[in-house]
Scaffold this motif. Sequence first.
Motif, PDB file in Angstrom:
ATOM      1  N   GLY A 108       1.140  -0.775   0.264  1.00 46.93           N
ATOM      2  CA  GLY A 108      -0.488   0.437   0.137  1.00 46.93           C
ATOM      3  C   GLY A 108       0.874   1.109  -0.509  1.00 46.93           C
ATOM      4  N   THR A 109       0.298   2.503   0.173  1.00 55.84           N
ATOM      5  CA  THR A 109       1.138   3.502   0.854  1.00 55.84           C
ATOM      6  C   THR A 109       0.875   4.310   1.945  1.00 55.84           C
ATOM      7  OG1 THR A 109       1.714   5.522  -0.544  1.00 55.84           O
ATOM      8  CG2 THR A 109      -0.783   4.416  -0.379  1.00 55.84           C
ATOM      9  N   MET A 110       1.857   5.132   2.445  1.00 60.26           N
ATOM     10  CA  MET A 110       1.270   6.217   3.688  1.00 60.26           C
ATOM     11  C   MET A 110       1.092   7.779   2.867  1.00 60.26           C
ATOM     12  SD  MET A 110       4.224   4.995   6.329  1.00 60.26           S
ATOM     13  CE  MET A 110       3.414   5.782   7.448  1.00 60.26           C
ATOM     14  N   PHE A 111       0.698   8.262   3.384  1.00 62.68           N
ATOM     15  CA  PHE A 111       0.559   9.430   2.810  1.00 62.68           C
ATOM     16  C   PHE A 111       1.098  10.536   3.803  1.00 62.68           C
ATOM     17  CE2 PHE A 111      -3.158   7.542   1.552  1.00 62.68           C
ATOM     18  CZ  PHE A 111      -3.139   7.624   0.207  1.00 62.68           C
ATOM     19  N   PRO A 112       1.772  11.576   3.221  1.00 57.41           N
ATOM     20  CA  PRO A 112       2.528  12.798   3.536  1.00 57.41           C
ATOM     21  C   PRO A 112       0.815  14.185   4.270  1.00 57.41           C
ATOM     22  CG  PRO A 112       2.703  13.044   1.200  1.00 57.41           C
ATOM     23  CD  PRO A 112       2.486  11.879   1.315  1.00 57.41           C
ATOM     24  N   PRO A 113       2.195  14.649   5.320  1.00 53.83           N
ATOM     25  CA  PRO A 113       1.207  15.392   6.121  1.00 53.83           C
ATOM     26  C   PRO A 113       0.353  16.612   4.922  1.00 53.83           C
ATOM     27  CG  PRO A 113       2.872  15.068   7.994  1.00 53.83           C
ATOM     28  CD  PRO A 113       2.984  14.360   6.628  1.00 53.83           C
ATOM     29  N   GLU A 114      -0.927  17.066   5.478  1.00 56.26           N
ATOM     30  CA  GLU A 114      -0.732  17.850   4.612  1.00 56.26           C
ATOM     31  C   GLU A 114      -1.722  18.675   5.080  1.00 56.26           C
ATOM     32  OE1 GLU A 114      -2.941  16.034   0.341  1.00 56.26           O
ATOM     33  OE2 GLU A 114      -4.356  16.524   1.939  1.00 56.26           O
ATOM     34  N   GLU A 115      -1.299  19.993   4.622  1.00 58.45           N
ATOM     35  CA  GLU A 115      -1.991  21.150   5.463  1.00 58.45           C
ATOM     36  C   GLU A 115      -3.341  21.435   5.084  1.00 58.45           C
ATOM     37  OE1 GLU A 115       0.863  24.341   5.293  1.00 58.45           O
ATOM     38  OE2 GLU A 115       2.106  23.943   6.297  1.00 58.45           O
ATOM     39  N   PHE A 116      -4.237  21.871   5.508  1.00 54.76           N
ATOM     40  CA  PHE A 116      -5.183  22.565   5.574  1.00 54.76           C
ATOM     41  C   PHE A 116      -5.835  23.897   6.307  1.00 54.76           C
ATOM     42  CE2 PHE A 116      -6.334  19.300   8.433  1.00 54.76           C
ATOM     43  CZ  PHE A 116      -7.394  20.427   9.499  1.00 54.76           C
ATOM     44  N   GLU A 117      -6.888  24.678   6.287  1.00 53.75           N
ATOM     45  CA  GLU A 117      -7.221  25.802   6.776  1.00 53.75           C
ATOM     46  C   GLU A 117      -8.294  25.599   7.402  1.00 53.75           C
ATOM     47  OE1 GLU A 117      -7.317  29.603   4.925  1.00 53.75           O
ATOM     48  OE2 GLU A 117      -5.660  29.119   3.477  1.00 53.75           O
ATOM     49  N   LEU A 118      -8.123  25.390   8.730  1.00 48.67           N
ATOM     50  CA  LEU A 118      -9.012  24.847   9.515  1.00 48.67           C
ATOM     51  C   LEU A 118     -10.190  25.633   9.424  1.00 48.67           C
ATOM     52  CD1 LEU A 118     -10.111  22.648  11.744  1.00 48.67           C
ATOM     53  CD2 LEU A 118      -9.236  23.955  13.508  1.00 48.67           C
ATOM     54  N   GLU A 119     -10.012  27.087   9.286  1.00 46.15           N
ATOM     55  CA  GLU A 119     -11.499  27.388   9.965  1.00 46.15           C
ATOM     56  C   GLU A 119     -12.264  27.743   8.103  1.00 46.15           C
ATOM     57  OE1 GLU A 119      -7.899  28.403  10.118  1.00 46.15           O
ATOM     58  OE2 GLU A 119      -7.464  29.445  11.702  1.00 46.15           O
ATOM     59  N   ASP A 120     -11.494  27.090   7.570  1.00 47.63           N
ATOM     60  CA  ASP A 120     -13.120  27.001   6.340  1.00 47.63           C
ATOM     61  C   ASP A 120     -13.595  26.120   6.372  1.00 47.63           C
ATOM     62  OD1 ASP A 120     -11.757  29.585   5.479  1.00 47.63           O
ATOM     63  OD2 ASP A 120     -10.376  28.941   4.015  1.00 47.63           O
ATOM     64  N   ILE A 121     -13.124  24.595   7.504  1.00 50.39           N
ATOM     65  CA  ILE A 121     -14.084  23.612   7.420  1.00 50.39           C
ATOM     66  C   ILE A 121     -15.480  23.778   8.029  1.00 50.39           C
ATOM     67  CG2 ILE A 121     -13.969  21.385   7.087  1.00 50.39           C
ATOM     68  CD1 ILE A 121     -10.688  21.123   6.497  1.00 50.39           C
ATOM     69  N   ASP A 122     -16.194  23.266   7.393  1.00 52.25           N
ATOM     70  CA  ASP A 122     -17.678  23.093   7.439  1.00 52.25           C
ATOM     71  C   ASP A 122     -17.984  21.503   7.332  1.00 52.25           C
ATOM     72  OD1 ASP A 122     -19.655  23.292   9.497  1.00 52.25           O
ATOM     73  OD2 ASP A 122     -20.990  24.121   7.809  1.00 52.25           O
ATOM     74  N   TYR A 123     -18.971  20.508   8.344  1.00 50.39           N
ATOM     75  CA  TYR A 123     -19.013  19.637   8.161  1.00 50.39           C
ATOM     76  C   TYR A 123     -20.172  19.758   7.981  1.00 50.39           C
ATOM     77  CZ  TYR A 123     -19.835  14.573   9.738  1.00 50.39           C
ATOM     78  OH  TYR A 123     -20.840  13.462   9.944  1.00 50.39           O
TER      79      TYR A 123
END
Length: 152
Positions: A96-111
Amino acid sequence: MSSNRPYLLKAFYDWILDNECTPYIVVEADLPHVTVPQQTVKDGQVVLNISPSAVQLFNMDKQQITFSARFGGVPFEVYIPIYAISAIYAQENGAGTMFPPEEFELEDIDYELDDDHSSHISVVESSSEELSSEHDKQQTKAKKGSHLSIVK
Protein backbone atom coordinates in the motif's frame (compact mmCIF):
# COMPACT_ATOMS: atom_id res chain seq x y z
CA MET A 1 -3.06 22.14 -7.79
CA SER A 2 -5.51 20.19 -5.70
CA SER A 3 -4.44 17.30 -3.50
CA ASN A 4 -3.66 14.01 -5.22
CA ARG A 5 -4.55 12.08 -2.05
CA PRO A 6 -8.16 11.22 -3.04
CA TYR A 7 -7.04 9.95 -6.43
CA LEU A 8 -4.23 7.82 -5.00
CA LEU A 9 -6.50 6.53 -2.24
CA LYS A 10 -9.11 5.39 -4.78
CA ALA A 11 -6.46 3.80 -7.01
CA PHE A 12 -4.88 1.86 -4.13
CA TYR A 13 -8.32 0.81 -2.85
CA ASP A 14 -9.25 -0.60 -6.28
CA TRP A 15 -5.82 -2.22 -6.73
CA ILE A 16 -6.01 -3.94 -3.33
CA LEU A 17 -9.51 -5.29 -4.06
CA ASP A 18 -8.53 -6.36 -7.60
CA ASN A 19 -5.77 -8.45 -6.05
CA GLU A 20 -8.29 -10.12 -3.72
CA CYS A 21 -6.84 -8.52 -0.60
CA THR A 22 -8.45 -6.62 2.26
CA PRO A 23 -8.05 -2.81 2.24
CA TYR A 24 -7.28 -1.20 5.59
CA ILE A 25 -6.87 2.52 6.23
CA VAL A 26 -5.04 4.33 9.00
CA VAL A 27 -7.00 7.35 10.22
CA GLU A 28 -5.79 10.25 12.36
CA ALA A 29 -8.82 10.12 14.66
CA ASP A 30 -8.06 13.30 16.58
CA LEU A 31 -8.41 15.58 13.54
CA PRO A 32 -11.49 17.74 12.98
CA HIS A 33 -14.69 16.11 11.75
CA VAL A 34 -13.49 12.50 12.04
CA THR A 35 -16.37 10.36 13.29
CA VAL A 36 -15.26 6.90 14.41
CA PRO A 37 -16.13 4.84 17.49
CA GLN A 38 -13.90 6.16 20.27
CA GLN A 39 -13.29 2.66 21.66
CA THR A 40 -11.37 1.86 18.44
CA VAL A 41 -8.94 4.79 18.79
CA LYS A 42 -5.45 4.09 20.09
CA ASP A 43 -2.76 6.78 20.35
CA GLY A 44 -4.89 9.13 18.24
CA GLN A 45 -5.21 6.68 15.35
CA VAL A 46 -7.59 3.99 14.25
CA VAL A 47 -7.08 1.24 11.68
CA LEU A 48 -10.25 0.33 9.79
CA ASN A 49 -11.13 -2.52 7.45
CA ILE A 50 -12.95 -0.91 4.50
CA SER A 51 -13.53 -4.04 2.42
CA PRO A 52 -17.01 -4.42 0.88
CA SER A 53 -17.68 -7.40 3.16
CA ALA A 54 -16.92 -5.35 6.30
CA VAL A 55 -18.88 -2.17 5.59
CA GLN A 56 -22.21 -1.06 4.16
CA LEU A 57 -23.20 2.04 2.20
CA PHE A 58 -19.54 2.71 1.37
CA ASN A 59 -18.88 6.00 -0.39
CA MET A 60 -15.50 7.46 -1.30
CA ASP A 61 -15.20 10.81 -3.05
CA LYS A 62 -12.67 13.64 -3.22
CA GLN A 63 -13.60 14.99 0.23
CA GLN A 64 -14.43 12.01 2.45
CA ILE A 65 -15.09 8.36 3.03
CA THR A 66 -18.39 7.40 4.63
CA PHE A 67 -19.81 4.02 5.52
CA SER A 68 -21.82 2.06 8.07
CA ALA A 69 -20.22 -0.73 10.06
CA ARG A 70 -20.69 -2.69 13.25
CA PHE A 71 -18.25 -2.23 16.10
CA GLY A 72 -18.74 -4.71 18.91
CA GLY A 73 -22.10 -5.57 17.34
CA VAL A 74 -23.30 -1.96 17.46
CA PRO A 75 -24.00 -0.17 14.15
CA PHE A 76 -22.07 3.07 13.61
CA GLU A 77 -22.00 5.71 10.84
CA VAL A 78 -18.34 6.48 10.05
CA TYR A 79 -17.20 9.77 8.51
CA ILE A 80 -13.55 10.30 7.56
CA PRO A 81 -12.32 13.41 5.76
CA ILE A 82 -9.68 12.50 3.16
CA TYR A 83 -7.10 14.70 4.93
CA ALA A 84 -7.37 12.44 8.01
CA ILE A 85 -6.25 9.28 6.17
CA SER A 86 -2.54 8.67 6.61
CA ALA A 87 -2.21 5.25 4.92
CA ILE A 88 -3.97 2.51 2.97
CA TYR A 89 -2.65 -1.03 2.77
CA ALA A 90 -3.57 -4.65 2.12
CA GLN A 91 -4.02 -6.53 5.39
CA GLU A 92 -2.61 -9.75 3.92
CA ASN A 93 0.80 -8.45 2.86
CA GLY A 94 1.14 -4.78 3.87
CA ALA A 95 1.28 -3.55 0.25
CA GLY A 96 0.00 0.00 0.00
CA THR A 97 1.10 3.54 0.64
CA MET A 98 1.43 6.18 3.31
CA PHE A 99 0.36 9.76 2.72
CA PRO A 100 2.46 12.74 3.79
CA PRO A 101 0.87 15.26 6.13
CA GLU A 102 -1.22 17.87 4.35
CA GLU A 103 -1.97 21.37 5.48
CA PHE A 104 -5.53 22.60 5.41
CA GLU A 105 -7.22 25.75 6.58
CA LEU A 106 -9.22 24.65 9.59
CA GLU A 107 -11.27 27.83 9.64
CA ASP A 108 -12.60 27.11 6.15
CA ILE A 109 -13.93 23.63 6.91
CA ASP A 110 -17.52 23.00 7.96
CA TYR A 111 -18.98 19.53 8.33
CA GLU A 112 -22.62 18.96 7.45
CA LEU A 113 -24.63 15.75 7.60
CA ASP A 114 -27.70 15.72 5.36
CA ASP A 115 -30.89 13.83 6.18
CA ASP A 116 -29.85 11.03 3.82
CA HIS A 117 -26.58 10.63 5.81
CA SER A 118 -24.42 11.76 2.90
CA SER A 119 -21.64 14.00 4.12
CA HIS A 120 -19.72 16.81 2.56
CA ILE A 121 -17.24 19.50 3.44
CA SER A 122 -18.04 23.04 2.44
CA VAL A 123 -16.38 26.41 2.76
CA VAL A 124 -18.10 28.78 5.19
CA GLU A 125 -17.43 32.05 6.90
CA SER A 126 -17.35 32.02 10.69
CA SER A 127 -17.21 34.74 13.28
CA SER A 128 -13.84 35.51 14.80
CA GLU A 129 -15.05 34.23 18.21
CA GLU A 130 -15.94 30.86 16.71
CA LEU A 131 -12.63 30.70 14.90
CA SER A 132 -10.67 31.60 18.01
CA SER A 133 -12.45 28.95 20.08
CA GLU A 134 -12.00 26.30 17.39
CA HIS A 135 -8.38 27.34 16.84
CA ASP A 136 -7.68 26.94 20.59
CA LYS A 137 -9.22 23.46 20.53
CA GLN A 138 -7.14 22.46 17.54
CA GLN A 139 -3.95 23.86 19.02
CA THR A 140 -4.57 21.60 22.02
CA LYS A 141 -5.04 18.64 19.68
CA ALA A 142 -1.94 19.60 17.73
CA LYS A 143 0.08 19.48 20.94
CA LYS A 144 -1.11 15.89 21.38
CA GLY A 145 0.82 14.87 18.28
CA SER A 146 -1.32 15.62 15.26
CA HIS A 147 0.76 15.59 12.10
CA LEU A 148 -1.16 18.39 10.37
CA SER A 149 -0.33 22.06 10.58
CA ILE A 150 -2.93 24.75 11.08
CA VAL A 151 -2.62 27.47 8.47
CA LYS A 152 -3.79 31.00 9.23
